[in-house]
Design an enzyme around this catalytic site. Sequence first.
Site, short mmCIF file in Angstrom:
data_model
loop_
_atom_site.label_atom_id
_atom_site.label_comp_id
_atom_site.label_asym_id
_atom_site.label_seq_id
_atom_site.Cartn_x
_atom_site.Cartn_y
_atom_site.Cartn_z
N ASP A 98 20.13 -4.83 -1.11
CA ASP A 98 19.24 -3.83 -1.10
C ASP A 98 18.89 -2.81 -0.40
OD1 ASP A 98 17.32 -5.82 -1.13
OD2 ASP A 98 16.01 -4.05 -0.24
N ASP A 133 0.57 -1.11 0.01
CA ASP A 133 0.39 -0.31 -0.09
C ASP A 133 0.42 1.14 -0.15
OD1 ASP A 133 0.93 0.43 2.55
OD2 ASP A 133 -1.06 -0.50 3.55
N GLY A 134 2.19 1.16 0.16
CA GLY A 134 3.18 2.37 0.05
C GLY A 134 3.12 3.47 1.63
N ASP A 156 17.64 1.64 6.33
CA ASP A 156 16.89 0.54 6.04
C ASP A 156 16.70 -0.40 7.38
OD1 ASP A 156 16.11 1.68 4.15
OD2 ASP A 156 16.26 -0.65 2.63
#
Length: 473
Positions: free
Chosen positions: A243, A116-117, A253
């Site tokens: 990543d 859903d971002g 992250d």
Amino acid sequence: MFTTRYVKELPGLYSKVMPTPLADTYWVGWNNRLAEQLGLPVEPDDALKSVLSGAGLFQGHEPIAQKYAGHQFGGWNPGLGDGRGLLLGEWTDSQRQVWEMHLKGAGKTPYSRFGDGRAVLRSSIREFLGSEAMHALGVATTRALALVGSSERVYRETVEPGATLLRLTHSHVRFGHFEWLAFSNQPDQLQVLVDYVIRHHYPQCADADDPVVALLEQVVANTATLIAGWQAYGFIHGVMNTDNMSILGETFDYGPYAFMDATKMNAVFNHTDETGRYAFNQQPAVGLWNLQRLAQALSVLTDPHALAAPLREYADIQRDAYHGLLNRRLGGSNEAPLDGVLLDEWISLLAAEQKDFHLFFRALADRPLSEWVALGDEFVDRARFLTWCEAVSSRVIQDDTARQHQMQQTNPVTVARTHHLQAVIEAAHQGDFKPFESLFAALQSPFEVRPEWATWAQPPDDPHAHVELSCSS
């Protein structure tokens, strides 16, 4: 001044995306120390909140979602990119340093896949506090400038309040950017990316005989030093996919991370890491594995054999940096550092009885040397501790004042422990942000003892309790 050099200089490595505004927003956190350093307002206003919740843009912002790929738990995935964050642009501070502003939780992008971002308040609090705690410990990391909460509901394991977090660093380029261009057979664009990174972040490599090899040398050194910091402070990243590896060698992250309580060398907190690939004691080896994937991508541009040499230096750099940090934490001098065998034995002592990783470092720091032996009563194998203590006590800085000052400035009182982060999150879900503000202040000054921060120095009631964290953490 806002710039968009990434947009202008790296075409094809992004998609232009406008943020999707969050509804009914409120301030949770603003890093006024960092804001002052950047030349931004020390006190935020509604205009800032509008931008940071996705409802507005500053002049000069040109939001993009980056495209990259990566190895996730060892498996190749070419379909990655910024799925819930947007690079808004770059801000130049008064020292002419350029900071990239990345808004996490800004809505769907072409790389969201089935997501859903959005970001949730829980994970945003953890990243805000975790990254600023890491910075205060002196370990390279991205920074957190702002955290905005919302009444908007987001669906994860449960229904949670949404949030946006503004992350800052000098570059969001990941190992996965290079992997993507090599995998998709874009050598010209890969060279453009290498030139971009050298020009803006490693200019000392430009005049080397082989700039690509020189670049890898720098990234190897920075990554090795980073992971040394993780190991020295008991930090488990939790998801060291390529990543999630910064080209600058920064902690990047923050997902299912944790600082160890009980010392367990094979500690794993990510509930999806069933094989323990990213366990605490595996992090140095995984760092090298990830660097090998970066070298593999760079081999498109230069002699692969030349790229092997920097990789061979990794283990020595990592070990030396790790022992250097432990030496300072245990009161050794720079001129005559403690032997690596003694440093490793201290960690083995803690691990053998699963002692608290942080309290025992600080216990040594707060005692004159003559009282170190009294800690032997805390160990089941008292003889082993006393043998270590006898060997190390003649080699550390003998002046109590000088040694304790050094140790008290390298052994934190306040650590971003999981149970304290959870307490802050639970209070925030009830609309109480005072615990957040208090823990944030304590983590910014982790070596300082204050009565009002005493609760944040406490270990969990059960240091051996099994804790599982998700990637949405």
